[in-house]
Design a protein around this motif. Structure first.
Motif, PDB file in Angstrom:
ATOM      1  N   PHE A 180       0.847  -1.182   0.000  1.00  0.00           N
ATOM      2  CA  PHE A 180       0.000   0.000   0.000  1.00  0.00           C
ATOM      3  C   PHE A 180       0.889   1.242   0.000  1.00  0.00           C
ATOM      4  O   PHE A 180       1.709   1.423   0.902  1.00  0.00           O
ATOM      5  CB  PHE A 180      -0.862  -0.013   1.276  1.00  0.00           C
ATOM      6  CG  PHE A 180      -2.265   0.484   1.108  1.00  0.00           C
ATOM      7  CD1 PHE A 180      -2.540   1.839   1.119  1.00  0.00           C
ATOM      8  CD2 PHE A 180      -3.321  -0.395   0.968  1.00  0.00           C
ATOM      9  CE1 PHE A 180      -3.827   2.313   0.998  1.00  0.00           C
ATOM     10  CE2 PHE A 180      -4.618   0.051   0.847  1.00  0.00           C
ATOM     11  CZ  PHE A 180      -4.882   1.422   0.858  1.00  0.00           C
ATOM     12  N   HIS A 267      -3.654   6.907  -3.104  1.00  0.00           N
ATOM     13  CA  HIS A 267      -3.004   5.656  -2.743  1.00  0.00           C
ATOM     14  C   HIS A 267      -3.052   4.681  -3.923  1.00  0.00           C
ATOM     15  O   HIS A 267      -3.968   4.706  -4.726  1.00  0.00           O
ATOM     16  CB  HIS A 267      -3.629   5.021  -1.500  1.00  0.00           C
ATOM     17  CG  HIS A 267      -5.124   4.910  -1.519  1.00  0.00           C
ATOM     18  ND1 HIS A 267      -5.973   5.980  -1.337  1.00  0.00           N
ATOM     19  CD2 HIS A 267      -5.943   3.830  -1.685  1.00  0.00           C
ATOM     20  CE1 HIS A 267      -7.235   5.586  -1.394  1.00  0.00           C
ATOM     21  NE2 HIS A 267      -7.244   4.276  -1.608  1.00  0.00           N
ATOM     22  N   VAL A 269      -2.481   0.443  -4.649  1.00  0.00           N
ATOM     23  CA  VAL A 269      -2.508  -0.825  -3.917  1.00  0.00           C
ATOM     24  C   VAL A 269      -2.121  -1.957  -4.861  1.00  0.00           C
ATOM     25  O   VAL A 269      -2.684  -2.077  -5.959  1.00  0.00           O
ATOM     26  CB  VAL A 269      -3.907  -1.088  -3.318  1.00  0.00           C
ATOM     27  CG1 VAL A 269      -3.854  -2.292  -2.390  1.00  0.00           C
ATOM     28  CG2 VAL A 269      -4.437   0.137  -2.577  1.00  0.00           C
TER      29      VAL A 269
END
Length: 299
Positions: A180, A267, A269
């Protein structure tokens, strides 16, 4: 000829605590402001329950599920620009979720499936007994709606590209591992937000974030030597402002971990191995919308 650029500086580890140490005052210092990694939110018994129910409640034998397949076999967004939907057997999806990490160049179709978490599994996530008492500060507004708590089941190598969410959220890792990356909301102008003309507005236009920081797809560790120099050079030439952003927080999530991401934090992932994870979202309060909503979310 100038040397090819190196991957960007290594990500920082996010603030981290054990689940037993979570308190309302501690989380208040993070809510809306910075990430928090909670180790051991799910215990061995919780994880064993999920392992057992993977083949009975989530992906039972002799059934089929809808799964996303990415047009480039790596970038997964629930949008027809990026993915198509196919029907596959639950057994196939279950096998994908249990595969170990593989080289990014290995052939084979990757799948990503999502579904609402079955009601009997909700207590294992400890929303009502740990997360809500410590993390939900506005009783009349903070609601983790069961119909929005979703399981995400993926093959190794699936990437959810750089984007932000408009809500608070925990990602709880159930099986397998995910890496992450989290960028401070203040750095949003350096991350090339989409105007919405060609991409969804919550996406960044910067691809290849994991490569820029040297994520080794086989180990889930940062190894700058594994980054392809040509890809790094192309990405940094096209999106040079990302070099001015603070290094992101970066962490490999293990089963039982829960990672908080504030609203507006970009973000990316990466499913390092096959993975099952759960997202627990809840909306910003009226006070937060009025006083601390990131500027790029208001556009």
């Amino acid at each position: 000829m100038p040397p090819a650029p190196r991957p960007l500086p290594a990500p920082r580890a996010p603030p981290t605590i054990a689940a037993a140490d979570l308190t309302p005052s501690l989380f208040a210092r993070h809510r809306g402001r910075r990430p928090l990694l909670i180790r051991g939110l799910l215990n061995r018994s919780d994880l064993a329950t999920w392992s057992t129910t993977l083949s009975t409640q989530l992906l039972p034998d002799a059934t089929t599920v809808d799964a996303m397949v990415a047009k480039d076999n790596r970038t997964f967004v629930a949008n027809p620009l990026f993915t198509d939907t196919v029907e596959i057997s639950a057994e196939t999806m279950r096998a994908e979720a249990q595969r170990p990490a593989t080289d990014d160049k290995e052939e084979g179709t990757r799948y990503y499936h999502r579904q609402v978490v079955p009601t009997p599994l909700l207590p294992t996530l400890h929303v009502d007994d740990i997360l809500a008492p410590n993390c939900f500060a506005y009783p009349d507004e903070d609601k983790a709606k069961p119909e929005l708590i979703k399981a995400w089941i993926s093959s190794p190598g699936c990437i959810t590209p750089l984007h932000y969410d408009r809500c608070h959220g925990f990602l709880v890792q159930i099986t397998g591992t995910k890496y992450f990356f989290q960028f401070d909301a203040a750095d949003a102008p350096l991350l090339y937000p989409s105007s919405g003309a060609s991409l969804p507005t919550h996406l960044s236009r910067v691809p290849n974030v994991a490569l820029l920081y040297g994520l080794d797809a086989t180990t889930g560790t940062i190894q700058p030597a594994v980054a392809d120099p040509d890809t790094v050079q192309w990405t940094l030439n096209k999106f040079p402002k990302i070099k001015d952003a603070d290094p992101p927080f970066g962490i490999l999530l293990e089963p039982g971990d829960a990672l908080y991401t504030p609203p507006g934090w970009y973000h990316e992932v990466v499913s390092v191995s096959g993975s099952v994870s759960v997202t627990v979202p809840w909306d910003m309060s009226e006070v937060e919308v009025a006083t601390m909503m990131p500027m790029h979310m208001a556009l």
